[in-house]
Design a protein around this motif. Structure first.
Motif, PDB file in Angstrom:
ATOM      1  N   LEU A  33       0.825  -1.208   0.000  1.00 26.08           N
ATOM      2  CA  LEU A  33       0.000   0.000   0.000  1.00 26.08           C
ATOM      3  C   LEU A  33       0.858   1.256   0.000  1.00 26.08           C
ATOM      4  CD1 LEU A  33      -2.816   1.227   0.056  1.00 26.08           C
ATOM      5  CD2 LEU A  33      -2.728   1.118   2.552  1.00 26.08           C
ATOM      6  N   VAL A  34       1.866   1.282   0.853  1.00 27.50           N
ATOM      7  CA  VAL A  34       2.750   2.456   0.926  1.00 27.50           C
ATOM      8  C   VAL A  34       3.564   2.584  -0.355  1.00 27.50           C
ATOM      9  CG1 VAL A  34       4.721   3.463   2.149  1.00 27.50           C
ATOM     10  CG2 VAL A  34       2.870   2.400   3.441  1.00 27.50           C
ATOM     11  N   ASP A  35       4.108   1.480  -0.832  1.00 27.74           N
ATOM     12  CA  ASP A  35       4.915   1.509  -2.060  1.00 27.74           C
ATOM     13  C   ASP A  35       4.094   1.982  -3.253  1.00 27.74           C
ATOM     14  OD1 ASP A  35       6.850   0.462  -0.441  1.00 27.74           O
ATOM     15  OD2 ASP A  35       6.633  -1.589  -1.182  1.00 27.74           O
ATOM     16  N   THR A  36       2.894   1.455  -3.383  1.00 31.99           N
ATOM     17  CA  THR A  36       2.015   1.845  -4.483  1.00 31.99           C
ATOM     18  C   THR A  36       1.653   3.311  -4.388  1.00 31.99           C
ATOM     19  OG1 THR A  36       1.117  -0.386  -4.566  1.00 31.99           O
ATOM     20  CG2 THR A  36      -0.182   1.340  -5.625  1.00 31.99           C
ATOM     21  N   THR A  37       1.409   3.794  -3.190  1.00 27.71           N
ATOM     22  CA  THR A  37       1.063   5.200  -2.999  1.00 27.71           C
ATOM     23  C   THR A  37       2.239   6.102  -3.376  1.00 27.71           C
ATOM     24  OG1 THR A  37      -0.470   4.594  -1.237  1.00 27.71           O
ATOM     25  CG2 THR A  37       0.182   6.901  -1.359  1.00 27.71           C
ATOM     26  N   ILE A  38       3.443   5.699  -3.027  1.00 29.27           N
ATOM     27  CA  ILE A  38       4.628   6.491  -3.383  1.00 29.27           C
ATOM     28  C   ILE A  38       4.790   6.560  -4.894  1.00 29.27           C
ATOM     29  CG2 ILE A  38       7.161   6.526  -3.320  1.00 29.27           C
ATOM     30  CD1 ILE A  38       6.913   5.373  -0.446  1.00 29.27           C
ATOM     31  N   ILE A  39       4.714   5.416  -5.564  1.00 30.86           N
ATOM     32  CA  ILE A  39       4.858   5.378  -7.022  1.00 30.86           C
ATOM     33  C   ILE A  39       3.740   6.174  -7.696  1.00 30.86           C
ATOM     34  CG2 ILE A  39       4.747   3.861  -9.044  1.00 30.86           C
ATOM     35  CD1 ILE A  39       7.407   3.724  -7.624  1.00 30.86           C
ATOM     36  N   ALA A  40       2.510   6.011  -7.211  1.00 27.07           N
ATOM     37  CA  ALA A  40       1.368   6.738  -7.778  1.00 27.07           C
ATOM     38  C   ALA A  40       1.530   8.242  -7.576  1.00 27.07           C
ATOM     39  CB  ALA A  40       0.065   6.255  -7.159  1.00 27.07           C
ATOM     40  N   THR A  41       2.013   8.640  -6.419  1.00 23.89           N
ATOM     41  CA  THR A  41       2.205  10.061  -6.132  1.00 23.89           C
ATOM     42  C   THR A  41       3.273  10.657  -7.043  1.00 23.89           C
ATOM     43  OG1 THR A  41       1.548   9.753  -3.834  1.00 23.89           O
ATOM     44  CG2 THR A  41       2.803  11.745  -4.345  1.00 23.89           C
ATOM     45  N   LEU A  42       4.385   9.966  -7.203  1.00 27.70           N
ATOM     46  CA  LEU A  42       5.432  10.468  -8.097  1.00 27.70           C
ATOM     47  C   LEU A  42       4.926  10.553  -9.535  1.00 27.70           C
ATOM     48  CD1 LEU A  42       8.528   8.577  -6.645  1.00 27.70           C
ATOM     49  CD2 LEU A  42       7.926  10.985  -6.348  1.00 27.70           C
ATOM     50  N   GLY A  43       4.169   9.567  -9.957  1.00 27.13           N
ATOM     51  CA  GLY A  43       3.581   9.610 -11.293  1.00 27.13           C
ATOM     52  C   GLY A  43       2.586  10.746 -11.439  1.00 27.13           C
ATOM     53  N   ALA A  44       1.768  10.973 -10.415  1.00 33.39           N
ATOM     54  CA  ALA A  44       0.781  12.056 -10.453  1.00 33.39           C
ATOM     55  C   ALA A  44       1.459  13.417 -10.479  1.00 33.39           C
ATOM     56  CB  ALA A  44      -0.159  11.952  -9.254  1.00 33.39           C
ATOM     57  N   ILE A  45       2.547  13.558  -9.746  1.00 31.02           N
ATOM     58  CA  ILE A  45       3.304  14.817  -9.780  1.00 31.02           C
ATOM     59  C   ILE A  45       3.839  15.050 -11.184  1.00 31.02           C
ATOM     60  CG2 ILE A  45       5.427  15.946  -8.975  1.00 31.02           C
ATOM     61  CD1 ILE A  45       4.879  14.593  -6.230  1.00 31.02           C
ATOM     62  N   LEU A  46       4.360  14.010 -11.806  1.00 27.28           N
ATOM     63  CA  LEU A  46       4.863  14.125 -13.171  1.00 27.28           C
ATOM     64  C   LEU A  46       3.742  14.498 -14.144  1.00 27.28           C
ATOM     65  CD1 LEU A  46       7.231  13.801 -15.159  1.00 27.28           C
ATOM     66  CD2 LEU A  46       6.604  11.379 -15.334  1.00 27.28           C
ATOM     67  N   VAL A  47       2.591  13.857 -14.000  1.00 26.45           N
ATOM     68  CA  VAL A  47       1.448  14.161 -14.869  1.00 26.45           C
ATOM     69  C   VAL A  47       1.016  15.614 -14.713  1.00 26.45           C
ATOM     70  CG1 VAL A  47      -1.016  13.689 -15.217  1.00 26.45           C
ATOM     71  CG2 VAL A  47       0.600  11.798 -15.029  1.00 26.45           C
ATOM     72  N   LEU A  48       0.891  16.093 -13.482  1.00 27.33           N
ATOM     73  CA  LEU A  48       0.483  17.484 -13.253  1.00 27.33           C
ATOM     74  C   LEU A  48       1.539  18.465 -13.741  1.00 27.33           C
ATOM     75  CD1 LEU A  48      -1.269  17.429  -9.770  1.00 27.33           C
ATOM     76  CD2 LEU A  48      -2.305  17.782 -12.007  1.00 27.33           C
ATOM     77  N   PHE A  49       2.806  18.127 -13.556  1.00 29.14           N
ATOM     78  CA  PHE A  49       3.887  18.999 -14.025  1.00 29.14           C
ATOM     79  C   PHE A  49       3.823  19.157 -15.550  1.00 29.14           C
ATOM     80  CE2 PHE A  49       8.237  19.503 -15.642  1.00 29.14           C
ATOM     81  CZ  PHE A  49       8.574  20.704 -15.032  1.00 29.14           C
ATOM     82  N   ILE A  50       3.690  18.045 -16.245  1.00 27.92           N
ATOM     83  CA  ILE A  50       3.606  18.088 -17.708  1.00 27.92           C
ATOM     84  C   ILE A  50       2.346  18.834 -18.148  1.00 27.92           C
ATOM     85  CG2 ILE A  50       3.294  16.675 -19.781  1.00 27.92           C
ATOM     86  CD1 ILE A  50       5.159  14.609 -18.411  1.00 27.92           C
ATOM     87  N   TYR A  51       1.230  18.566 -17.482  1.00 33.54           N
ATOM     88  CA  TYR A  51      -0.031  19.249 -17.817  1.00 33.54           C
ATOM     89  C   TYR A  51       0.115  20.764 -17.660  1.00 33.54           C
ATOM     90  CZ  TYR A  51      -4.812  20.899 -17.431  1.00 33.54           C
ATOM     91  OH  TYR A  51      -5.965  21.605 -17.594  1.00 33.54           O
ATOM     92  N   GLN A  52       0.732  21.196 -16.566  1.00 34.31           N
ATOM     93  CA  GLN A  52       0.904  22.638 -16.346  1.00 34.31           C
ATOM     94  C   GLN A  52       1.834  23.260 -17.388  1.00 34.31           C
ATOM     95  OE1 GLN A  52       2.259  22.707 -12.281  1.00 34.31           O
ATOM     96  NE2 GLN A  52       0.176  22.740 -11.454  1.00 34.31           N
ATOM     97  N   LYS A  53       2.864  22.548 -17.801  1.00 38.60           N
ATOM     98  CA  LYS A  53       3.785  23.079 -18.817  1.00 38.60           C
ATOM     99  C   LYS A  53       3.118  23.164 -20.191  1.00 38.60           C
ATOM    100  CE  LYS A  53       7.228  23.786 -16.230  1.00 38.60           C
ATOM    101  NZ  LYS A  53       7.515  25.154 -15.825  1.00 38.60           N
ATOM    102  N   VAL A  54       2.300  22.176 -20.521  1.00 41.54           N
ATOM    103  CA  VAL A  54       1.608  22.181 -21.805  1.00 41.54           C
ATOM    104  C   VAL A  54       0.537  23.256 -21.828  1.00 41.54           C
ATOM    105  CG1 VAL A  54       0.050  20.821 -23.261  1.00 41.54           C
ATOM    106  CG2 VAL A  54       2.106  19.775 -22.322  1.00 41.54           C
ATOM    107  N   ARG A  55      -0.124  23.435 -20.725  1.00 44.80           N
ATOM    108  CA  ARG A  55      -1.239  24.388 -20.648  1.00 44.80           C
ATOM    109  C   ARG A  55      -0.761  25.841 -20.684  1.00 44.80           C
ATOM    110  NH1 ARG A  55      -6.091  24.906 -16.433  1.00 44.80           N
ATOM    111  NH2 ARG A  55      -7.454  25.974 -17.871  1.00 44.80           N
ATOM    112  N   SER A  56       0.432  26.128 -20.171  1.00 43.53           N
ATOM    113  CA  SER A  56       0.880  27.530 -20.127  1.00 43.53           C
ATOM    114  C   SER A  56       1.676  27.942 -21.332  1.00 43.53           C
ATOM    115  CB  SER A  56       1.740  27.774 -18.897  1.00 43.53           C
ATOM    116  OG  SER A  56       2.829  26.895 -18.844  1.00 43.53           O
TER     117      SER A  56
END
Length: 80
Positions: free
Chosen positions: A57-80
């Motif tokens: 559970l903790v490992d999956t949450t860490i990997i998911a969080t890092l992936g979500a940060i990457l997704v939001l980072f890319i989304y913000q760069k594409v959007r601006s």
């Protein structure tokens, strides 16, 4: 991990990613970003041979969080 577990991981990962990237989303968007982040993070971790065995559970949450940060980072760069 069952369906409810994935929902919890998605919400937590999306929420943490939202705070790290200083975004402002709702619960449903956090869930969607967290689940997409789980797929992205899992894909990247698999490609680099990263695997955790201690606490799924903790490992999956860490990997998911890092992936979500990457997704939001890319989304913000594409959007601006």
């Amino acid at each position: 991990m069952g369906f409810i577990g994935w929902i919890i991981v998605g919400i937590v990962a999306g929420f943490i990613a939202e705070k790290v990237t200083k975004s402002d989303h709702g619960l449903i968007t956090n869930l969607i970003v967290g689940l997409i982040g789980a797929f992205v993070g899992g894909f990247i971790a698999d490609r680099f041979g990263i695997s955790f065995v201690n606490n799924a559970l903790v490992d999956t949450t860490i990997i998911a969080t890092l992936g979500a940060i990457l997704v939001l980072f890319i989304y913000q760069k594409v959007r601006s």
